[in-house]
Design a protein around this motif. Structure first.
Motif, PDB file in Angstrom:
ATOM      1  N   CYS A  95       0.847  -1.192   0.000  1.00 61.78           N
ATOM      2  CA  CYS A  95       0.000   0.000   0.000  1.00 61.78           C
ATOM      3  C   CYS A  95       0.882   1.241   0.000  1.00 61.78           C
ATOM      4  CB  CYS A  95      -0.866   0.029   1.258  1.00 61.78           C
ATOM      5  SG  CYS A  95      -2.135  -1.236   1.286  1.00 61.78           S
ATOM      6  N   LEU A  96       0.564   2.160  -0.872  1.00 63.31           N
ATOM      7  CA  LEU A  96       1.275   3.440  -0.876  1.00 63.31           C
ATOM      8  C   LEU A  96       0.921   4.207   0.394  1.00 63.31           C
ATOM      9  CD1 LEU A  96       0.722   4.538  -4.596  1.00 63.31           C
ATOM     10  CD2 LEU A  96       2.716   3.391  -3.612  1.00 63.31           C
ATOM     11  N   ASN A  97       1.868   4.973   0.910  1.00 64.58           N
ATOM     12  CA  ASN A  97       1.606   5.749   2.122  1.00 64.58           C
ATOM     13  C   ASN A  97       0.857   7.041   1.769  1.00 64.58           C
ATOM     14  OD1 ASN A  97       3.541   7.568   1.139  1.00 64.58           O
ATOM     15  ND2 ASN A  97       5.164   6.822   2.495  1.00 64.58           N
ATOM     16  N   ALA A  98       0.679   7.888   2.756  1.00 65.56           N
ATOM     17  CA  ALA A  98      -0.086   9.122   2.564  1.00 65.56           C
ATOM     18  C   ALA A  98       0.587  10.057   1.560  1.00 65.56           C
ATOM     19  CB  ALA A  98      -0.269   9.834   3.901  1.00 65.56           C
ATOM     20  N   PHE A  99       1.881   9.848   1.296  1.00 66.18           N
ATOM     21  CA  PHE A  99       2.597  10.669   0.317  1.00 66.18           C
ATOM     22  C   PHE A  99       2.652   9.997  -1.052  1.00 66.18           C
ATOM     23  CE2 PHE A  99       4.363  11.596   4.530  1.00 66.18           C
ATOM     24  CZ  PHE A  99       4.049  12.939   4.620  1.00 66.18           C
ATOM     25  N   GLY A 100       1.954   8.865  -1.206  1.00 65.13           N
ATOM     26  CA  GLY A 100       1.920   8.158  -2.485  1.00 65.13           C
ATOM     27  C   GLY A 100       3.195   7.411  -2.789  1.00 65.13           C
ATOM     28  N   GLN A 101       3.864   6.903  -1.733  1.00 63.09           N
ATOM     29  CA  GLN A 101       5.133   6.205  -1.922  1.00 63.09           C
ATOM     30  C   GLN A 101       5.179   4.911  -1.103  1.00 63.09           C
ATOM     31  OE1 GLN A 101       7.957   9.108  -0.583  1.00 63.09           O
ATOM     32  NE2 GLN A 101       7.741  10.381  -2.383  1.00 63.09           N
ATOM     33  N   TYR A 102       6.013   3.972  -1.560  1.00 67.58           N
ATOM     34  CA  TYR A 102       6.296   2.751  -0.805  1.00 67.58           C
ATOM     35  C   TYR A 102       7.749   2.364  -1.076  1.00 67.58           C
ATOM     36  CZ  TYR A 102       6.174  -1.919   1.122  1.00 67.58           C
ATOM     37  OH  TYR A 102       6.432  -3.030   1.880  1.00 67.58           O
ATOM     38  N   THR A 103       8.480   2.027  -0.008  1.00 65.63           N
ATOM     39  CA  THR A 103       9.862   1.575  -0.143  1.00 65.63           C
ATOM     40  C   THR A 103       9.909   0.072   0.107  1.00 65.63           C
ATOM     41  OG1 THR A 103      10.704   3.710   0.573  1.00 65.63           O
ATOM     42  CG2 THR A 103      12.232   1.850   0.690  1.00 65.63           C
ATOM     43  N   LEU A 104      10.396  -0.652  -0.880  1.00 61.65           N
ATOM     44  CA  LEU A 104      10.463  -2.114  -0.827  1.00 61.65           C
ATOM     45  C   LEU A 104      11.812  -2.568  -0.272  1.00 61.65           C
ATOM     46  CD1 LEU A 104       9.156  -4.858  -1.714  1.00 61.65           C
ATOM     47  CD2 LEU A 104      10.363  -4.551  -3.883  1.00 61.65           C
ATOM     48  N   THR A 105      11.782  -3.507   0.662  1.00 62.26           N
ATOM     49  CA  THR A 105      13.020  -4.122   1.153  1.00 62.26           C
ATOM     50  C   THR A 105      13.150  -5.494   0.501  1.00 62.26           C
ATOM     51  OG1 THR A 105      11.965  -5.180   3.052  1.00 62.26           O
ATOM     52  CG2 THR A 105      12.840  -2.948   3.380  1.00 62.26           C
ATOM     53  N   PRO A 106      14.364  -5.941   0.201  1.00 58.55           N
ATOM     54  CA  PRO A 106      14.551  -7.268  -0.397  1.00 58.55           C
ATOM     55  C   PRO A 106      13.952  -8.382   0.463  1.00 58.55           C
ATOM     56  CG  PRO A 106      16.561  -5.992  -0.609  1.00 58.55           C
ATOM     57  CD  PRO A 106      15.629  -5.197   0.274  1.00 58.55           C
ATOM     58  N   ALA A 107      14.020  -8.241   1.777  1.00 55.15           N
ATOM     59  CA  ALA A 107      13.468  -9.271   2.670  1.00 55.15           C
ATOM     60  C   ALA A 107      11.963  -9.425   2.466  1.00 55.15           C
ATOM     61  CB  ALA A 107      13.785  -8.928   4.118  1.00 55.15           C
ATOM     62  N   GLY A 108      11.308  -8.361   2.027  1.00 57.01           N
ATOM     63  CA  GLY A 108       9.871  -8.431   1.784  1.00 57.01           C
ATOM     64  C   GLY A 108       9.496  -9.363   0.647  1.00 57.01           C
ATOM     65  N   LEU A 109      10.408  -9.570  -0.301  1.00 59.62           N
ATOM     66  CA  LEU A 109      10.149 -10.465  -1.438  1.00 59.62           C
ATOM     67  C   LEU A 109      10.691 -11.868  -1.215  1.00 59.62           C
ATOM     68  CD1 LEU A 109      10.871  -8.296  -4.615  1.00 59.62           C
ATOM     69  CD2 LEU A 109       8.697  -8.782  -3.508  1.00 59.62           C
ATOM     70  N   ASP A 110      11.588 -12.011  -0.227  1.00 59.42           N
ATOM     71  CA  ASP A 110      12.241 -13.303   0.005  1.00 59.42           C
ATOM     72  C   ASP A 110      11.244 -14.303   0.569  1.00 59.42           C
ATOM     73  OD1 ASP A 110      14.206 -15.253   0.240  1.00 59.42           O
ATOM     74  OD2 ASP A 110      14.811 -14.568   2.233  1.00 59.42           O
ATOM     75  N   GLY A 111      11.112 -15.406  -0.141  1.00 59.07           N
ATOM     76  CA  GLY A 111      10.193 -16.455   0.284  1.00 59.07           C
ATOM     77  C   GLY A 111      10.914 -17.666   0.845  1.00 59.07           C
ATOM     78  N   GLY A 112      12.138 -17.493   1.331  1.00 59.06           N
ATOM     79  CA  GLY A 112      12.891 -18.614   1.908  1.00 59.06           C
ATOM     80  C   GLY A 112      14.092 -19.012   1.084  1.00 59.06           C
TER      81      GLY A 112
END
Length: 178
Positions: A95-112
């Motif tokens: 979800c984009l934040n109130a400023f219309g942005q989202y910062t992705l971390t590599p750990a967020g995509l890591d599935g093991g």
């Protein structure tokens, strides 16, 4: 008879997917002979290696003839992790934040993601930030690199959504009835 003659040569050995390797005496044998033309048995010590042995290891090749006469030589075997890690992705919704942005971390995509030597993997992504221009489904590359420079990649689907409700602004106004 006299002891056989034996000569060694250096070698390289790659660890397998389970982080193990076994050295065959013939991999470091640079020539053996027996003065009495007897059959020779070859052995090497050590012969088994694991991730904790990465680097240059000293090994001994021993040739033994039928009469029990033996000769040895030593050489270096370079133990290497040649196996890429296994990058495993997971699809996510952000979800984009109130400023219309989202910062992705590599750990967020890591599935093991895993590595044969249980190395701490360095993870990176092809995209790190999203904005209102990125709403919808985005394909992002995850790269996993182990301590020995081996790498693997996978793609994850990142669904970018605007979850922030709009803010209603009200203005006082004077109306004349007439």
């Amino acid at each position: 008879c006299t002891a056989p003659t034996v000569a060694c040569t250096p070698a390289g050995l790659c660890l397998d997917a389970s982080g193990q390797a076994t050295l065959n005496p013939n991999q470091i044998n640079d020539g053996v002979a027996d003065a009495c033309d007897q059959s020779l048995s070859l052995s090497v010590s050590p012969s088994s290696f694991s991730c904790s042995d990465i680097g240059d290891q000293s090994v001994t090749l021993t040739a033994t003839d039928d009469n029990g006469n033996a000769a040895s030589c030593q050489t270096i075997v370079s133990i290497e992790d040649c196996t890429a890690p296994s990058a495993v992705c997971q699809d996510i919704t952000v979800c984009l934040n109130a400023f219309g942005q989202y910062t992705l971390t590599p750990a967020g995509l890591d599935g093991g993601s895993t590595d044969n030597c249980d190395a701490t993997l360095s993870l990176s992504t092809s995209v790190t930030t999203f904005s209102c221009n990125d709403l919808g489904q985005q394909s992002v590359l995850l790269t996993a690199i182990d301590d020995n420079g081996n790498s693997d990649t996978c793609f994850a689907s990142v669904t970018v959504t605007d979850c922030t409700p709009p803010t209603a602004l009200c203005k006082d106004d004077t109306a004349c009835l007439g």
